[in-house]
Motif scaffolding. Structure first.
Motif, PDB file in Angstrom:
ATOM      1  N   UNK A   1      76.408  48.167  47.449  1.00 40.94           N
ATOM      2  CA  UNK A   1      75.359  48.268  46.438  1.00 40.94           C
ATOM      3  C   UNK A   1      74.102  47.514  46.845  1.00 40.94           C
ATOM      4  N   UNK A   2      72.983  47.994  46.344  1.00 39.20           N
ATOM      5  CA  UNK A   2      71.700  47.313  46.489  1.00 39.20           C
ATOM      6  C   UNK A   2      71.038  47.249  45.118  1.00 39.20           C
ATOM      7  N   UNK A   3      70.414  46.114  44.843  1.00 35.94           N
ATOM      8  CA  UNK A   3      69.631  45.965  43.619  1.00 35.94           C
ATOM      9  C   UNK A   3      68.236  45.499  44.004  1.00 35.94           C
ATOM     10  N   UNK A   4      67.232  46.174  43.461  1.00 35.90           N
ATOM     11  CA  UNK A   4      65.845  45.862  43.796  1.00 35.90           C
ATOM     12  C   UNK A   4      65.031  45.701  42.514  1.00 35.90           C
ATOM     13  N   UNK A   5      64.222  44.645  42.480  1.00 35.92           N
ATOM     14  CA  UNK A   5      63.324  44.402  41.345  1.00 35.92           C
ATOM     15  C   UNK A   5      61.884  44.570  41.810  1.00 35.92           C
ATOM     16  N   UNK A   6      61.114  45.356  41.070  1.00 37.94           N
ATOM     17  CA  UNK A   6      59.701  45.560  41.374  1.00 37.94           C
ATOM     18  C   UNK A   6      58.875  45.292  40.133  1.00 37.94           C
ATOM     19  N   UNK A   7      57.619  44.941  40.362  1.00 35.85           N
ATOM     20  CA  UNK A   7      56.715  44.656  39.244  1.00 35.85           C
ATOM     21  C   UNK A   7      55.315  45.160  39.558  1.00 35.85           C
ATOM     22  N   UNK A   8      54.694  45.778  38.571  1.00 33.84           N
ATOM     23  CA  UNK A   8      53.284  46.157  38.634  1.00 33.84           C
ATOM     24  C   UNK A   8      52.574  45.518  37.450  1.00 33.84           C
ATOM     25  N   UNK A   9      51.318  45.123  37.669  1.00 28.64           N
ATOM     26  CA  UNK A   9      50.553  44.514  36.578  1.00 28.64           C
ATOM     27  C   UNK A   9      49.152  45.108  36.515  1.00 28.64           C
ATOM     28  N   UNK A  10      48.663  45.266  35.268  1.00 29.56           N
ATOM     29  CA  UNK A  10      47.308  45.757  35.008  1.00 29.56           C
ATOM     30  C   UNK A  10      46.664  44.781  34.025  1.00 29.56           C
ATOM     31  N   UNK A  11      45.556  44.148  34.440  1.00 26.47           N
ATOM     32  CA  UNK A  11      45.015  43.033  33.665  1.00 26.47           C
ATOM     33  C   UNK A  11      43.513  43.176  33.429  1.00 26.47           C
ATOM     34  N   UNK A  12      43.075  42.712  32.248  1.00 28.59           N
ATOM     35  CA  UNK A  12      41.663  42.640  31.889  1.00 28.59           C
ATOM     36  C   UNK A  12      41.369  41.196  31.505  1.00 28.59           C
ATOM     37  N   UNK A  13      40.304  40.616  32.078  1.00 30.59           N
ATOM     38  CA  UNK A  13      40.018  39.204  31.831  1.00 30.59           C
ATOM     39  C   UNK A  13      38.571  38.923  31.500  1.00 30.59           C
ATOM     40  N   UNK A  14      38.344  37.740  30.937  1.00 27.66           N
ATOM     41  CA  UNK A  14      37.008  37.274  30.595  1.00 27.66           C
ATOM     42  C   UNK A  14      36.889  35.808  30.995  1.00 27.66           C
ATOM     43  N   UNK A  15      35.816  35.453  31.709  1.00 26.24           N
ATOM     44  CA  UNK A  15      35.620  34.080  32.150  1.00 26.24           C
ATOM     45  C   UNK A  15      34.175  33.650  32.012  1.00 26.24           C
ATOM     46  N   UNK A  16      33.927  32.348  32.265  1.00 23.31           N
ATOM     47  CA  UNK A  16      32.573  31.795  32.153  1.00 23.31           C
ATOM     48  C   UNK A  16      32.342  30.814  33.297  1.00 23.31           C
ATOM     49  N   UNK A  17      31.204  30.963  33.972  1.00 25.61           N
ATOM     50  CA  UNK A  17      30.869  30.126  35.133  1.00 25.61           C
ATOM     51  C   UNK A  17      30.295  28.782  34.669  1.00 25.61           C
ATOM     52  N   UNK A  18      30.921  27.693  35.130  1.00 26.31           N
ATOM     53  CA  UNK A  18      30.480  26.352  34.742  1.00 26.31           C
ATOM     54  C   UNK A  18      29.459  25.755  35.705  1.00 26.31           C
ATOM     55  N   UNK A  19      29.256  26.393  36.864  1.00 26.85           N
ATOM     56  CA  UNK A  19      28.356  25.848  37.878  1.00 26.85           C
ATOM     57  C   UNK A  19      27.019  26.586  37.899  1.00 26.85           C
TER      58      UNK A  19
END
Length: 247
Positions: free
Chosen positions: A100-118
């Protein structure tokens, strides 16, 4: 849902080039905004404890809880605010037994918001918040040998089961951008600036919910919990561009 997110990602990745191809009107709208498209590596620590207990009980080694992924990131930074879209695909996380073989896979889709401090022209420091949809896939394969005979293959095919579910995530992180090789050029539409960004980011991801594992659309009972909550770190490199304000 998977296809919808894929289409959105492709659209967002192509958006800077589509806009810049539209001429003077679009140039006025985006002038002063920074666009960046990058590719990189993402490390994430997850919790597969319950799943590994079930795997160990069946006589197989445990899956690694260190998830390594290739990641694609696009960003728009305007007036210090940053909007980002990221997609990532994990490398193989697999264990093997005699049959037997067992395989785990993951995909991610992300939306983000940030602010520049410099206020630097060469560096940015951006705390951010991000919402992420994660798709987990668990593949179980029967690798037992059978005679290479067509009738045997028809009567005793190798079994393969693919289970999947979705995780709903939120994270807080901080990113440091350093901009190399900044150049300015004169074009018909105005002056442009280009650079090579290197982006380091780290943070913590919280799992706020998940769906049941399914096989061929049907809910599967008794699948151990998989949690994507944990620390993460990433590095990206790519290309950035900006249309400079008109003097």
């Amino acid at each position: 849902m998977k296809h919808l997110y894929t289409y959105l990602i492709i659209l967002f990745l192509l958006l800077p080039f589509q806009i810049m191809a539209q001429g003077q009107v679009a140039n006025r709208l985006i002038r002063g905004s920074n666009f960046q498209i990058t590719v990189g590596y993402n490390y994430q620590r997850v919790d597969l404890g319950d799943l590994n207990k079930a795997i160990s009980a069946s006589g197989l080694p445990e899956l690694s809880e260190n998830i390594n992924s290739v990641s694609f990131l696009t960003q728009n930074i305007s007036n210090k605010w940053m909007a980002s879209l990221r997609t990532s695909y994990s490398f193989t996380n697999q264990v093997k037994g005699d049959t037997r073989e067992i395989e785990f896979r993951n995909q991610q889709y992300a939306v983000g918001l940030g602010y520049d401090l410099l206020t630097s022209e060469k560096a940015r420091l951006l705390p951010s918040i991000t919402a992420t949809l994660g798709r987990n896939m668990l593949l179980i394969q029967d690798k037992s040998k059978s005679s290479a005979n067509f009738q045997n293959l028809l009567q005793n095919p190798s079994q393969e089961v693919s289970l999947s579910n979705y995780s709903y995530l939120a994270d807080v992180g901080i990113a440091f951008h350093y901009l190399f090789y900044r150049r300015e050029r004169e074009r018909e539409t105005g002056k442009t600036s280009t650079w090579v960004p290197v982006i380091f980011k780290a943070g913590y991801q919280f799992e706020v919910g998940n769906s049941d594992f399914k096989f061929d659309g049907d809910k599967v009972q008794g699948v151990p919990d998989v949690s994507l909550g944990g620390i993460y770190a990433s590095i990206h490199i790519g290309l950035g561009t900006r249309l400079l304000p008109i003097d």
